[in-house]
Enzyme design. Structure first.
Site, short mmCIF file in Angstrom:
data_model
loop_
_atom_site.label_atom_id
_atom_site.label_comp_id
_atom_site.label_asym_id
_atom_site.label_seq_id
_atom_site.Cartn_x
_atom_site.Cartn_y
_atom_site.Cartn_z
N GLY A 62 -23.77 -2.38 27.98
CA GLY A 62 -22.85 -1.73 27.06
C GLY A 62 -23.12 -2.10 25.61
O GLY A 62 -24.13 -2.73 25.29
N THR A 92 -13.35 -7.36 26.18
CA THR A 92 -14.44 -7.88 25.37
C THR A 92 -13.80 -8.93 24.47
O THR A 92 -12.61 -8.86 24.22
CB THR A 92 -15.00 -6.76 24.45
OG1 THR A 92 -15.18 -5.59 25.21
CG2 THR A 92 -16.31 -7.16 23.82
N GLY A 114 -17.58 1.31 25.76
CA GLY A 114 -18.85 1.00 25.11
C GLY A 114 -19.81 2.15 24.90
O GLY A 114 -20.49 2.23 23.88
#
Lengths: 309, 309
Positions: free
Chosen positions: B207, B177, B231
């Site tokens: 997510g 991410t 997540g």
């Protein structure tokens, strides 16, 4: 069966619900539908079912009724389809399941319960969520099942405009969602929410009903919450979890926390709607900052079905 | 330019990042990419840009780099596509924008900023989100732009299995991410997050990176937070908003709140990952409960680029 304070609370949406615009016949229909749903959930609790199962049973009853904007009664989106969102959370394990923008699912709350029970994920959207449900034989329905003359006319009035409406009643707002929260006889909490979205909605909009923390939250340490109203405000305020935090971190009661979140904070932000909540002692709260909210509760003290303030 | 404590923090994912498995060349590439992104964001703050703009600029830089799982570097889903999620929140107004499962968008964070600025909605998914962006001439790219030999090989290894991976490195986890949080010279906070999801993901999984309160949250009263990690755990714990609540309702400092949320609560729930945060005084915090997190910050005291504990 240790906990005798078990109970359940449901809602069928909030908004501009005025006594002056309600007929006796229409009011009786709503009363009867709410009564049926709360009894379905409470009967489950009486027989020792978990809060998750009781919440699911009550919401299935509301989804099967065309009066509410969820399941069978879902509104038409901009393409004339019925796209539904739902979520459920187990306060004992903090496991959660949610689905968004699903079509042709008879009971989206059951699909969210399958996600809770059988998926490593929390939120599944669109065709992917439906394919997941098919692996577990989720009940599906043709488009015709979701057809309703009144919903169709709502859509026809706005379909060639850029307007979208949470639900339609002239310029009045009825913020259509259904939800349930329960404390079971084992002392566990659960919350669930389901919606057919907004009439004429475009752009794959997802609202708070699919989102853990925004529209739905449950935690055995604090409370179980289901929201209904102008979803974007609940998302920005993370309303359902905010109520839990106000209880856990600030020591507020459920009712004080719920009123702070709705009457103070949601109103200040410009949002409309309400919540239903139940805490680990079985206390309930149902504040809203608009004219009415379809709601009911049942516990050892009895049953109540309410619409107006 | 009132506030001289302005600053910015970024991350490029967390997980099993071991010094023993890193080459000097690879490490230098990550250092250089993080350095470029933090400088892009900080230069914006120095010239008086808003926190929202600085966060966007830093994330665009990370999205344009193939090293990180976001934008150009996004992993392959089960269909061999690149489906991306992003969200951004303005701590001054509490307005937010988010997109999920979008394809062929060069910079998903820019699309989420368009939702923040131009939509009544908060979260748009799939083709609908792309159509919305096209109305505002969002930059698009062909599939080939997102092709990367390393990502392709990751996918080939698992594509005919039911396995999905946040990112792939044998059995090691790298939770891919990118994100940024900033305090601008006007005293306003903002947070943003962007991701290419999980390798071989199915079922339209969304997510925490697309979800306000879970992966992203900003509020001028408290802090700005961007999460990276497993997540589903961040969604169930509503982690980003939890840190804000621990500050607002319990009086904790940013660092104490962030550590409670990650080191204590996320770990107890079984999740992996970390967060970056900045508060209204410019204090920063970057806790994680795994081996490493790609991260950097810059403020009046200087600049730092970090990978390991």
């Amino acid at each position: 069966m240790n906990n005798h304070n078990y109970g359940i609370v449901i809602h069928g949406g909030a908004g501009t619900i005025l006594r002056s615009e309600m007929t006796d016949e229409k009011e009786a229909k709503y009363q009867s539908a709410l009564s049926e749903a709360i009894e379905a959930g409470y009967a489950a609790l009486q027989s020792g079912a978990t809060a998750v199962d009781a919440v699911t049973k009550a919401i299935v009853s509301l989804e099967n009724c065309p009066l509410f904007n969820a399941g069978k009664g879902s509104v038409f989106n901009s393409k004339g389809e019925h796209e539904m969102d739902a979520s459920i959370m187990d306060g004992r394990t903090l496991h959660a399941g949610a689905v968004a923008a699903v079509k042709n699912i008879k009971n989206p709350i059951r699909l969210s319960q399958l996600v809770l029970s059988h998926s490593d994920h929390v939120l599944l959207v669109g065709d992917g969520a439906v394919v997941f449900g098919e692996d577990y034989n989720i009940a599906k329905e043709e488009d015709a099942y979701f057809y309703d003359q009144y919903r169709y006319e709502q859509w026809q009035k706005v379909k060639d405009t850029d307007k979208f409406q949470l639900d339609h009643s002239k310029d009045k707002k009825y913020l259509g969602t259904v939800g349930a929260v329960a404390l079971d006889s084992h002392g566990n909490l659960a919350a669930g929410t389901s919606t057919g979205g907004m009439t004429n909605k475009k752009y794959g909009r997802i609202g708070d009903s699919a989102l853990i923390g925004a529209g739905t939250y449950a935690n055995n340490m604090t409370c179980a919450i289901s929201c209904t109203g102008s979803g974007e405000y609940f998302m920005r305020a993370v309303t359902a979890y905010d109520i839990s935090c106000l209880m856990e971190y600030k020591g507020l009661s459920l009712d004080a926390a719920a009123k702070k979140a709705i009457i103070d904070k949601l109103t200040a932000l410009g949002g409309d709607g309400g919540i239903i909540g139940i805490d680990k002692e079985g206390n309930i709260s149902m504040p809203f900052n608009c004219e009415g909210m379809y709601r009911a509760y049942q516990n050892q003290n009895g049953k109540a079905v309410l619409i107006y303030k």
